[in-house]
Every structure is written in structure tokens, then in C-alpha cells.
Design a protein around this motif. Structure first.
Motif, PDB file in Angstrom:
ATOM      1  N   TRP A 132       0.670  -1.410   0.102  1.00 50.23           N
ATOM      2  CA  TRP A 132      -0.098  -0.142  -0.022  1.00 50.23           C
ATOM      3  C   TRP A 132       0.831   1.308  -0.137  1.00 50.23           C
ATOM      4  O   TRP A 132       0.195   2.200  -0.435  1.00 50.23           O
ATOM      5  N   GLY A 133       2.002   0.952   0.434  1.00 50.84           N
ATOM      6  CA  GLY A 133       2.977   2.147   0.502  1.00 50.84           C
ATOM      7  C   GLY A 133       4.454   2.083   0.700  1.00 50.84           C
ATOM      8  O   GLY A 133       4.610   0.401   1.100  1.00 50.84           O
ATOM      9  N   GLU A 162       4.237   4.952   6.771  1.00 49.59           N
ATOM     10  CA  GLU A 162       5.329   5.240   5.894  1.00 49.59           C
ATOM     11  C   GLU A 162       6.226   6.489   6.263  1.00 49.59           C
ATOM     12  O   GLU A 162       7.416   6.460   6.178  1.00 49.59           O
ATOM     13  N   LEU A 163       5.425   7.271   7.049  1.00 47.88           N
ATOM     14  CA  LEU A 163       6.314   8.554   7.621  1.00 47.88           C
ATOM     15  C   LEU A 163       7.333   7.992   8.579  1.00 47.88           C
ATOM     16  O   LEU A 163       8.327   8.635   8.884  1.00 47.88           O
ATOM     17  N   PRO A 169      13.904   2.957   9.854  1.00 43.24           N
ATOM     18  CA  PRO A 169      13.908   2.261   8.596  1.00 43.24           C
ATOM     19  C   PRO A 169      13.600   0.677   8.763  1.00 43.24           C
ATOM     20  O   PRO A 169      14.270  -0.210   8.028  1.00 43.24           O
ATOM     21  N   ASN A 170      12.672   0.272   9.530  1.00 43.65           N
ATOM     22  CA  ASN A 170      12.510  -1.215   9.881  1.00 43.65           C
ATOM     23  C   ASN A 170      11.080  -1.340  10.520  1.00 43.65           C
ATOM     24  O   ASN A 170      10.428  -0.366  10.465  1.00 43.65           O
ATOM     25  N   HIS A 171      10.927  -2.295  10.890  1.00 39.83           N
ATOM     26  CA  HIS A 171       9.716  -2.884  11.636  1.00 39.83           C
ATOM     27  C   HIS A 171      10.055  -3.384  13.016  1.00 39.83           C
ATOM     28  O   HIS A 171       9.225  -4.331  13.451  1.00 39.83           O
ATOM     29  N   GLU A 178       6.189   4.144  17.393  1.00 40.53           N
ATOM     30  CA  GLU A 178       6.048   5.377  16.683  1.00 40.53           C
ATOM     31  C   GLU A 178       4.877   5.366  16.366  1.00 40.53           C
ATOM     32  O   GLU A 178       4.296   6.553  16.319  1.00 40.53           O
ATOM     33  N   VAL A 179       4.613   4.550  15.550  1.00 37.13           N
ATOM     34  CA  VAL A 179       3.255   4.172  14.726  1.00 37.13           C
ATOM     35  C   VAL A 179       2.142   4.425  15.793  1.00 37.13           C
ATOM     36  O   VAL A 179       1.372   5.397  15.237  1.00 37.13           O
TER      37      VAL A 179
END
Length: 201
Positions: A132-133, A162-163, A169-171, A178-179
Motif C-alpha cells: 500500500w505504500g 510510511e512517515l 527504517p525497519n519494523h 512510533e506508529v
């Protein structure tokens, strides 16, 4: 797909190790209802921002799509008939969806960038089959234009996701923390996307 150097024995071993997971996924896939392909005729239902709209085809010379009440009114030339008419309707709808997606996503990226305190380096739209992104190492964002069919809260989740990759830069667990700061219901929105993925394409 596997790398060329991987032996058949190792492939079989991996398949055995993942046997229960594969079986579970096969069952899940069998339960997924595959929507029938669109015929692009009046009365068909199309999603936009999480709401259903009826397609209404009319003839005229000012071709294109407009949203009116609960209808997606699509105007085609009288000379466009048969398969050509179907192709034109599909083309006009895709252009309309992509235009709306660009408008909404630019607005959402700007709003959430300020909130999160990050800066992206451009935005592009694509027809991705399995995402999706995305956010690359240069902070350039890409989104699936079909995302505009999802509800606002779900689109917001993908933008936030995405931001947040600009920060993480990982999961990792730090990324998901943060999300969650900006979308406490992200798990619900993520689940909705997984469930509705086929409907949105």
C-alpha cells in the motif's frame, strides 16, 4: 521463488519446517471470496473513501467522471461502443481515482509530516500488487492509488506508517511504538487492509 544456489533438499527441509504455517495460509486463502471482475456498466458498486457509490454511465462529449450524491457519473462519447466503451470507462475511472488519491495523500502527508516532525522528499503513485505504500532510503514516498478507496482512518494509518519509516527504517518494536503514538488503533486499520485488500484492487 528461491535463490539458484539453494539445493532441492534444503527447499524440502524449509517446506517441512513451515508446513503448519503453509497449511494455515492455504485454508485462509480458500476462505477469501474473490470478487468478480468489473464489467464497467451502470449499477456496479465502486468504493471511494470507504463508501459505496453506484456507477452511472451517460453519453456526451465532456468525457470523464464526477461524484454526485451516491453516484460516480461517467460520461463517454456516443461513438465509444462495445469493448472500446468498457476500456474508456475504466481509463476515466482510474484517472479520476488517481487524481483524488494524489490530492488527499499530499494533504495527509503534509499534515502528518508536521505532526511527526519529519520531511519527505516527494510522493508518487503506483499500481502495486502487494503493498500500500513504501518509503525509500532517501525519504521518497510511494503509495498505491487504490488506497483512496479505503476509509480516511485507514489511509491515515498507511501515511503514518510510511512517515514513521523516516525515523525507523525497519519494523522493530520501536517502529511500531512510533506508529502507535499517531494511530493508537493501527492494528485495527492494518487488519482492515489485509481483509479488504482484494476488494480495493
Amino acid at each position: 521463488r528461491v535463490p539458484q544456489k539453494v539445493t532441492d533438499e534444503w527447499i524440502l527441509e524449509i517446506l517441512q519446517m513451515k508446513r503448519s504455517w503453509i497449511s494455515k495460509k492455504v485454508v485462509q486463502l480458500k476462505e477469501v471470496k474473490i470478487p468478480k471482475p468489473k464489467e464497467f456498466v451502470s449499477g456496479e458498486v465502486f468504493l471511494f473513501i470507504g463508501q459505496n457509490y453506484l456507477l452511472k454511465i451517460q453519453e456526451g462529449y465532456q468525457v470523464g467522471v464526477e461524484l454526485s450524491d451516491r453516484y460516480l457519473i461517467t460520461t463517454v462519447r456516443p461513438s465509444d461502443t462495445g469493448e472500446k466503451r468498457k476500456e474508456k470507462i475504466q481509463k476515466y475511472l482510474q484517472y479520476w481515482y488517481r487524481s483524488r488519491a494524489r490530492e488527499r495523500l499530499l494533504e495527509k502527508v503534509e499534515r502528518y509530516s508536521k505532526l511527526i516532525g519529519v520531511s519527505s522528499k516527494g510522493l508518487r503513485l503506483g499500481s502495486f500488487k502487494s503493498k500500500w505504500g513504501s518509503c525509500d532510503s532517501r525519504s521518497k514516498l510511494a503509495f498505491n492509488w487504490n488506497l483512496i478507496k479505503a476509509p480516511h482512518a485507514v489511509i491515515d494509518y498507511v501515511v503514518i506508517h510510511e512517515l514513521c519509516h523516516i525515523l525507523q527504517p525497519n519494523h522493530s518494536k520501536f517502529f511500531w511504538q512510533e506508529v502507535e503514538k499517531y494511530d493508537p488503533a493501527y492494528k485495527e486499520h492494518r487488519a482492515w487492509l489485509k481483509k479488504m485488500a482484494i476488494e480495493l484492487q
